[in-house]
Design a protein around this motif. Structure first.
Motif, PDB file in Angstrom:
ATOM      1  N   TYR A  56       0.825  -1.204   0.000  1.00 13.20           N
ATOM      2  CA  TYR A  56       0.000   0.000   0.000  1.00 13.20           C
ATOM      3  C   TYR A  56       0.864   1.261   0.000  1.00 13.20           C
ATOM      4  O   TYR A  56       0.541   2.242  -0.676  1.00 13.20           O
ATOM      5  N   PHE A 101      -7.315   6.294  -1.433  1.00 14.08           N
ATOM      6  CA  PHE A 101      -8.022   5.132  -0.902  1.00 14.08           C
ATOM      7  C   PHE A 101      -9.334   4.982  -1.624  1.00 14.08           C
ATOM      8  O   PHE A 101     -10.215   5.812  -1.449  1.00 14.08           O
ATOM      9  N   PRO A 102      -9.545   4.002  -2.427  1.00 13.40           N
ATOM     10  CA  PRO A 102      -8.559   3.038  -2.887  1.00 13.40           C
ATOM     11  C   PRO A 102      -7.558   3.716  -3.817  1.00 13.40           C
ATOM     12  O   PRO A 102      -7.834   4.785  -4.357  1.00 13.40           O
ATOM     13  N   TYR A 121      -2.538   0.373 -10.325  1.00 13.94           N
ATOM     14  CA  TYR A 121      -3.290   0.614  -9.096  1.00 13.94           C
ATOM     15  C   TYR A 121      -4.251  -0.508  -8.736  1.00 13.94           C
ATOM     16  O   TYR A 121      -4.376  -0.859  -7.564  1.00 13.94           O
ATOM     17  N   SER A 122      -4.925  -1.101  -9.711  1.00 15.66           N
ATOM     18  CA  SER A 122      -5.856  -2.182  -9.378  1.00 15.66           C
ATOM     19  C   SER A 122      -5.098  -3.392  -8.843  1.00 15.66           C
ATOM     20  O   SER A 122      -5.555  -4.053  -7.911  1.00 15.66           O
ATOM     21  N   ASN A 125      -4.066  -2.529  -5.256  1.00 16.87           N
ATOM     22  CA  ASN A 125      -5.229  -2.647  -4.367  1.00 16.87           C
ATOM     23  C   ASN A 125      -5.537  -4.104  -4.073  1.00 16.87           C
ATOM     24  O   ASN A 125      -5.828  -4.477  -2.931  1.00 16.87           O
ATOM     25  N   THR A 128      -2.835  -5.570  -1.733  1.00 22.69           N
ATOM     26  CA  THR A 128      -3.009  -5.061  -0.373  1.00 22.69           C
ATOM     27  C   THR A 128      -4.160  -5.780   0.321  1.00 22.69           C
ATOM     28  O   THR A 128      -4.028  -6.211   1.478  1.00 22.69           O
TER      29      THR A 128
END
Length: 167
Positions: A56, A101-102, A121-122, A125, A128
């Motif tokens: 993250y 966030f996200p 990013y996906s 996410n 995490t």
């Protein structure tokens, strides 16, 4: 600030991998402690939580890096993550909006629509969430294992006490 944290997390990542490999090797080597399974489960929960924080933090730094790049310097417009949009959509680009966030980076269009930009990013996410879930499930399994062990000991004591009474 998040970019500096990202560099720290990127430095910690290889150390995390080394710690995991060493721990797994210590489990395989003969001569383990009798409670190695419980110790491994507790350790795994902690390391999964650390991995979630590392991933993250890398994502936070990446979002801030992209936002900073989009706001200064020559060639900063459109934002780097928004450059992967199709040519027709890219012509309608009005701005960008980072999301912490996200993790994400949204491209704002002239007509008010919001399009998610490309980037890692996906995946960040997902990683995490997966590491966080693994940490929680490991802690739950540890609690269930302790509860099972305590009930088994109580049952053994009860059986032993009944055996003494009947003799």
């Amino acid at each position: 600030m998040f970019v500096l944290l990202m560099y720290g997390a990127m430095f910690a990542l290889p150390l995390w991998v080394i710690a995991v490999v060493v721990k797994l090797l210590s489990v395989v080597v003969p001569g383990r402690r009798p409670d190695w399974a419980r110790d491994l489960l507790r350790w795994s929960a902690g390391m999964a939580a650390v991995a979630a924080v590392i991933v993250y933090t890398i994502g936070l730094g990446s979002v801030q890096w992209d936002a900073s790049e989009a706001e200064s310097g020559a060639g900063s417009s459109p934002a780097v993550p928004c450059r992967s949009l199709p040519p027709g959509t890219l012509d309608q680009l009005a701005g960008h909006e980072p999301s912490y966030f996200p993790l994400g980076f949204d491209c704002l269009l002239d007509d008010g629509r919001v399009v998610a930009a490309g980037g890692p990013y996906s995946l960040l996410n997902l990683l995490t969430a997966a590491f966080g879930l693994a940490a929680i499930l490991s802690l739950l399994a540890l609690g269930l294992q302790d509860e099972y062990r305590a009930r088994a000991e109580m049952k053994a004591e009860s059986v032993a006490a009944q055996g003494k009474r009947s003799s």
